[in-house]
Write a protein that holds these residues in place. Structure first.
Motif, PDB file in Angstrom:
ATOM      1  N   LEU A  31       3.674  19.056   9.903  1.00  0.00           N
ATOM      2  CA  LEU A  31       4.352  17.811   9.559  1.00  0.00           C
ATOM      3  C   LEU A  31       4.398  17.629   8.038  1.00  0.00           C
ATOM      4  O   LEU A  31       5.426  17.212   7.486  1.00  0.00           O
ATOM      5  N   LEU A  32       3.304  17.960   7.388  1.00  0.00           N
ATOM      6  CA  LEU A  32       3.264  17.874   5.929  1.00  0.00           C
ATOM      7  C   LEU A  32       4.277  18.835   5.314  1.00  0.00           C
ATOM      8  O   LEU A  32       4.966  18.499   4.341  1.00  0.00           O
ATOM      9  N   LEU A  33       4.395  20.023   5.878  1.00  0.00           N
ATOM     10  CA  LEU A  33       5.373  21.001   5.392  1.00  0.00           C
ATOM     11  C   LEU A  33       6.793  20.453   5.498  1.00  0.00           C
ATOM     12  O   LEU A  33       7.602  20.613   4.579  1.00  0.00           O
ATOM     13  N   LEU A  34       7.104  19.788   6.613  1.00  0.00           N
ATOM     14  CA  LEU A  34       8.442  19.222   6.811  1.00  0.00           C
ATOM     15  C   LEU A  34       8.756  18.184   5.731  1.00  0.00           C
ATOM     16  O   LEU A  34       9.844  18.195   5.137  1.00  0.00           O
ATOM     17  N   LEU A  53      -2.485  24.401  -0.617  1.00  0.00           N
ATOM     18  CA  LEU A  53      -2.019  25.720  -1.043  1.00  0.00           C
ATOM     19  C   LEU A  53      -1.088  26.325  -0.006  1.00  0.00           C
ATOM     20  O   LEU A  53      -0.011  26.850  -0.329  1.00  0.00           O
ATOM     21  N   GLY A  54      -1.493  26.278   1.258  1.00  0.00           N
ATOM     22  CA  GLY A  54      -0.682  26.872   2.322  1.00  0.00           C
ATOM     23  C   GLY A  54       0.667  26.191   2.476  1.00  0.00           C
ATOM     24  O   GLY A  54       1.699  26.855   2.608  1.00  0.00           O
ATOM     25  N   VAL A  55       0.684  24.868   2.429  1.00  0.00           N
ATOM     26  CA  VAL A  55       1.928  24.114   2.602  1.00  0.00           C
ATOM     27  C   VAL A  55       2.867  24.316   1.416  1.00  0.00           C
ATOM     28  O   VAL A  55       4.078  24.491   1.585  1.00  0.00           O
ATOM     29  N   SER A  56       2.322  24.295   0.204  1.00  0.00           N
ATOM     30  CA  SER A  56       3.176  24.446  -0.978  1.00  0.00           C
ATOM     31  C   SER A  56       3.843  25.819  -1.002  1.00  0.00           C
ATOM     32  O   SER A  56       5.025  25.939  -1.355  1.00  0.00           O
ATOM     33  N   LEU A  57       3.112  26.846  -0.603  1.00  0.00           N
ATOM     34  CA  LEU A  57       3.690  28.193  -0.556  1.00  0.00           C
ATOM     35  C   LEU A  57       4.738  28.303   0.541  1.00  0.00           C
ATOM     36  O   LEU A  57       5.785  28.926   0.359  1.00  0.00           O
ATOM     37  N   LEU A  92       5.039   9.790   0.709  1.00  0.00           N
ATOM     38  CA  LEU A  92       4.937  11.207   0.384  1.00  0.00           C
ATOM     39  C   LEU A  92       6.328  11.837   0.281  1.00  0.00           C
ATOM     40  O   LEU A  92       6.594  12.619  -0.627  1.00  0.00           O
ATOM     41  N   LEU A  93       7.204  11.484   1.224  1.00  0.00           N
ATOM     42  CA  LEU A  93       8.559  12.043   1.215  1.00  0.00           C
ATOM     43  C   LEU A  93       9.300  11.634  -0.057  1.00  0.00           C
ATOM     44  O   LEU A  93       9.976  12.458  -0.694  1.00  0.00           O
ATOM     45  N   PHE A  94       9.160  10.380  -0.466  1.00  0.00           N
ATOM     46  CA  PHE A  94       9.820   9.899  -1.677  1.00  0.00           C
ATOM     47  C   PHE A  94       9.242  10.577  -2.915  1.00  0.00           C
ATOM     48  O   PHE A  94       9.981  10.943  -3.840  1.00  0.00           O
ATOM     49  N   THR A  95       7.929  10.762  -2.933  1.00  0.00           N
ATOM     50  CA  THR A  95       7.276  11.445  -4.066  1.00  0.00           C
ATOM     51  C   THR A  95       7.771  12.880  -4.184  1.00  0.00           C
ATOM     52  O   THR A  95       8.030  13.377  -5.283  1.00  0.00           O
TER      53      THR A  95
END
Length: 258
Positions: free
Chosen positions: A207-210, A40-44, A2-5
């Protein structure tokens, strides 16, 4: 992975100069199976960092109209917060369809926006930030444009960049340079309050946000190095294609699941 993507996504976003939250949403939902509301929340939330630093940079370059940016951003924050509660009440599958369609519309509006800017340059007009080309009082213009774009961000999780920039170009007569810089200031409070709304509704993952933030920030720095080297037509096509590709990705995914 995910981090690389997100790093690769950041390169694309840095190159096109777009907020890119829509394509991030599509990748999180389709490639990594993240629930749409959380995506949606994380992307914003990830946009808060990029738009804040971006608005500071544009301010130093003289590209920001503070009065319009703060006023429109304030009303936009109210609309975004209210929009998150509307979004939380929408069924996940239906929200995917709606967000995908809105992303495609965003891509079309980006093309229209760049056409308007090109026409302004050909006419020798740079825009006057002190007057509005349309006969609307200042506070009515910022209230409706701010709340409207804020609602779009809160409901669909997108940055509403093309909508905001079109409002700044048409309602307030800003030049494209000023519209781009002022948009960064407008989006910052919108992203903050939208993130708060999704957090209060339980649609958030720290964690996903980071991972999203670190990946896209590093990638954006690299991608921005290629912007000046690209032909204008290629850049315009890329700016339009990113949100449209994200929208199509969401729509095809939902269509295959039906």
């Amino acid at each position: 992975m995910l981090l690389f993507t997100m790093f690769l996504m950041g390169i694309v976003l840095g190159f096109t100069g777009t907020g890119g939250s829509g394509f991030i949403i599509a990748l999180l939902v389709v490639a990594f199976g993240i629930p749409i509301h959380t995506a949606l929340g994380v992307s914003l939330a990830s946009m808060v960092f990029s738009t804040f630093t971006g608005s500071i940079s544009h301010f130093r370059e003289g590209n920001v109209n503070i009065r319009i940016g703060l006023a429109m951003g304030g009303f936009g924050a109210l609309g975004a917060y209210a929009g998150t509660w509307i979004s939380s009440g929408i069924d996940s599958n239906r929200l995917v369809w709606m967000t995908g369609s809105m992303l495609i519309l965003s891509g079309i509006l980006i093309w229209i926006r760049t056409r308007l800017a090109a026409a302004k340059q050909q006419d020798g007009k740079d825009g006057n930030p002190e007057t509005s080309p349309l006969p609307m009082p200042f506070w009515i213009s910022v209230m409706f444009s701010g709340i409207g774009t804020g609602l779009l961000s809160g409901v669909f999780g997108i940055g509403s960049t093309p909508f905001i920039q079109l409002a700044l170009l048409i309602l307030f007569g800003l030049s494209l340079r000023q519209a781009v810089g002022t948009t960064m200031l407008v989006i910052t409070p919108i992203a903050i309050f939208a993130s708060l709304g999704f957090l209060q509704n339980g649609h958030f993952d720290w964690l996903l946000l980071l991972k999203v933030t670190v990946g896209t920030m590093i990638g954006s720095y690299v991608g921005a190095k290629f912007t000046k080297r690209a032909p204008k037509l290629i850049l315009r096509i890329s700016m339009m294609s990113v949100p449209i590709a994200g929208g199509l990705l969401l729509l095809v995914r939902n269509w295959l699941l039906v």
